[in-house]
Design a protein around this motif. Structure first.
Motif, short mmCIF file in Angstrom:
data_model
loop_
_atom_site.label_atom_id
_atom_site.label_comp_id
_atom_site.label_asym_id
_atom_site.label_seq_id
_atom_site.Cartn_x
_atom_site.Cartn_y
_atom_site.Cartn_z
N PRO A 143 0.83 -1.21 0.00
CA PRO A 143 0.00 0.00 0.00
C PRO A 143 0.87 1.27 0.00
O PRO A 143 1.88 1.35 0.72
N TYR A 144 0.44 2.25 -0.77
CA TYR A 144 1.13 3.54 -0.86
C TYR A 144 0.15 4.66 -0.51
O TYR A 144 -1.04 4.57 -0.79
N ALA A 145 0.70 5.72 0.06
CA ALA A 145 -0.05 6.97 0.25
C ALA A 145 0.36 7.92 -0.87
O ALA A 145 1.56 8.12 -1.12
N LEU A 146 -0.63 8.48 -1.55
CA LEU A 146 -0.36 9.41 -2.62
C LEU A 146 -0.41 10.84 -2.09
O LEU A 146 -1.35 11.21 -1.38
N LEU A 147 0.61 11.64 -2.41
CA LEU A 147 0.70 13.00 -1.93
C LEU A 147 0.14 13.96 -2.95
O LEU A 147 -0.11 13.60 -4.11
N GLU A 148 -0.05 15.21 -2.54
CA GLU A 148 -0.76 16.17 -3.40
C GLU A 148 -0.02 16.50 -4.68
O GLU A 148 -0.65 16.93 -5.66
N ASP A 149 1.29 16.29 -4.74
CA ASP A 149 2.04 16.57 -5.97
C ASP A 149 2.17 15.35 -6.86
O ASP A 149 2.88 15.36 -7.86
N GLY A 150 1.49 14.25 -6.51
CA GLY A 150 1.54 13.04 -7.30
C GLY A 150 2.58 12.03 -6.85
O GLY A 150 2.61 10.90 -7.34
N SER A 151 3.46 12.43 -5.94
CA SER A 151 4.46 11.50 -5.44
C SER A 151 3.82 10.52 -4.46
O SER A 151 2.64 10.64 -4.12
N ALA A 152 4.61 9.55 -4.00
CA ALA A 152 4.05 8.49 -3.16
C ALA A 152 5.04 8.10 -2.07
O ALA A 152 6.25 8.21 -2.23
N MET A 153 4.48 7.62 -0.96
CA MET A 153 5.27 7.09 0.14
C MET A 153 4.67 5.78 0.61
O MET A 153 3.48 5.52 0.37
N ILE A 154 5.46 4.96 1.26
CA ILE A 154 4.95 3.73 1.83
C ILE A 154 3.92 4.09 2.91
O ILE A 154 4.23 4.81 3.87
N ALA A 155 2.70 3.60 2.77
CA ALA A 155 1.62 4.00 3.67
C ALA A 155 1.91 3.62 5.12
O ALA A 155 1.56 4.35 6.05
N ALA A 156 2.58 2.50 5.33
CA ALA A 156 2.86 2.04 6.69
C ALA A 156 3.87 2.94 7.41
O ALA A 156 4.03 2.82 8.62
N HIS A 157 4.55 3.82 6.67
CA HIS A 157 5.53 4.72 7.28
C HIS A 157 4.90 6.03 7.75
O HIS A 157 5.60 6.90 8.26
N LEU A 158 3.59 6.16 7.58
CA LEU A 158 2.89 7.39 7.95
C LEU A 158 1.78 7.08 8.94
O LEU A 158 1.28 5.96 8.99
#
Length: 286
Positions: A143-158
């Motif tokens: 799973p990824y979290a999508l940020l407002e500029d279109g980039s992404a981070m690992i959802a479990a890290h947030l």
């Protein structure tokens, strides 16, 4: 003689001051300042607008601040999280209030141009950094979290900004073991003793001043180890230094001796530090 407010936590100069200090300090002009937020992974905060000046602390991506003045590539600011005042480079901030929804909850995490860990990462963010999540995606069961500029981070890290860490402050601090010591550091890329204490407490929902002398003067309650004993999470202070009591026999701290976050026997640390700086100056229970 009336003492002037601490310049680390009160924004005033002879030419300009925070309007809230009008009855406390004298300045040629007063201002309310303007909201802004940090737009680089880590922004150095210095006591003077000088690139050769050492740093006092750091501001992390997405953190809110108030800008009182901008000149010659520098902004004079006050951080919202702990009230610290100093100078940051103008290119490290953007105007407008912060709109974060989530905070980075592990010491370091990558930002990818899209939801795929195989993409080349475009930056890395420290624990405590704040991001705005606008969507979600999944790639190869991750799973990824999508940020407002279109980039992404690992959802479990947030985690959502209003949630606190499930573990205690000492456990949070222990996640930084072997992180390099950095004077003025307040991130997963480099951290100092009081920065470690502040970060660990902040992630568990407790506000703390930035510097060790400020923490020693106001954080929690004073304890006497002989009368009260020492508990996990207590703080031991020396002149210019602070560390967590991990257990009755162990100190966890960002050490200028090893130059990284370490744990060591408490009595051995007391004996070692005493040779240079004297015995502990106090103990507090946050």
């Amino acid at each position: 003689m009336t003492m002037k407010p601490d310049r680390r936590s009160h924004a005033y100069r002879p030419d300009l001051a925070d309007v809230r200090l009008k009855d406390m300090v004298s300045a040629a002009c007063y201002t309310e300042g303007a909201p802004a937020h940090v737009t680089v992974p880590v922004a150095a905060v210095s006591p003077r607008p000088d690139p050769d000046c050492g740093i006092d602390t750091q501001a992390l991506f997405g953190e809110a601040l108030t800008v009182f003045d901008q000149s010659d590539g520098w902004a004079w600011v006050q951080l919202e999280a702990d009230g610290y005042v100093g100078y940051v480079r103008q290119e490290a901030i953007s105007e407008g209030a912060a709109t974060a929804t989530h905070v980075v909850s592990i010491p370091r995490s990558f930002v990818y141009p899209g939801p795929d860990l195989r993409f080349p990462h475009q930056s890395a963010l420290s624990m405590g950094s704040r991001v705005k999540v606008t969507g979600a995606a999944e790639t190869r069961a991750t799973p990824y979290a999508l940020l407002e500029d279109g980039s992404a981070m690992i959802a479990a890290h947030l985690r959502p900004v209003r949630e606190t860490a499930p573990e205690d402050a000492v456990a949070v601090a222990a996640r930084f073991l072997n992180t390099p010591y950095l004077w003025g550091g307040r991130s997963g890329f480099g951290i100092d003793c009081s920065g470690l204490v502040q970060m660990a407490l902040a992630m568990t929902g407790k506000r703390a001043p930035r510097d060790s002398d400020q923490q020693a003067a106001s954080l929690g309650t004073v304890i006497d180890p002989e009368h009260d004993g020492l508990e996990r999470g207590d703080l031991v202070f020396w002149k210019g230094h602070v560390g967590f009591i991990e257990d009755a026999d162990t100190l966890l701290h960002a050490s200028g001796g090893t130059m990284y976050v370490t744990r060591e026997p408490l009595q051995a640390a007391i004996d070692r530090i005493a040779r240079l700086y004297g015995p502990p100056t106090g103990y507090r229970r946050p």
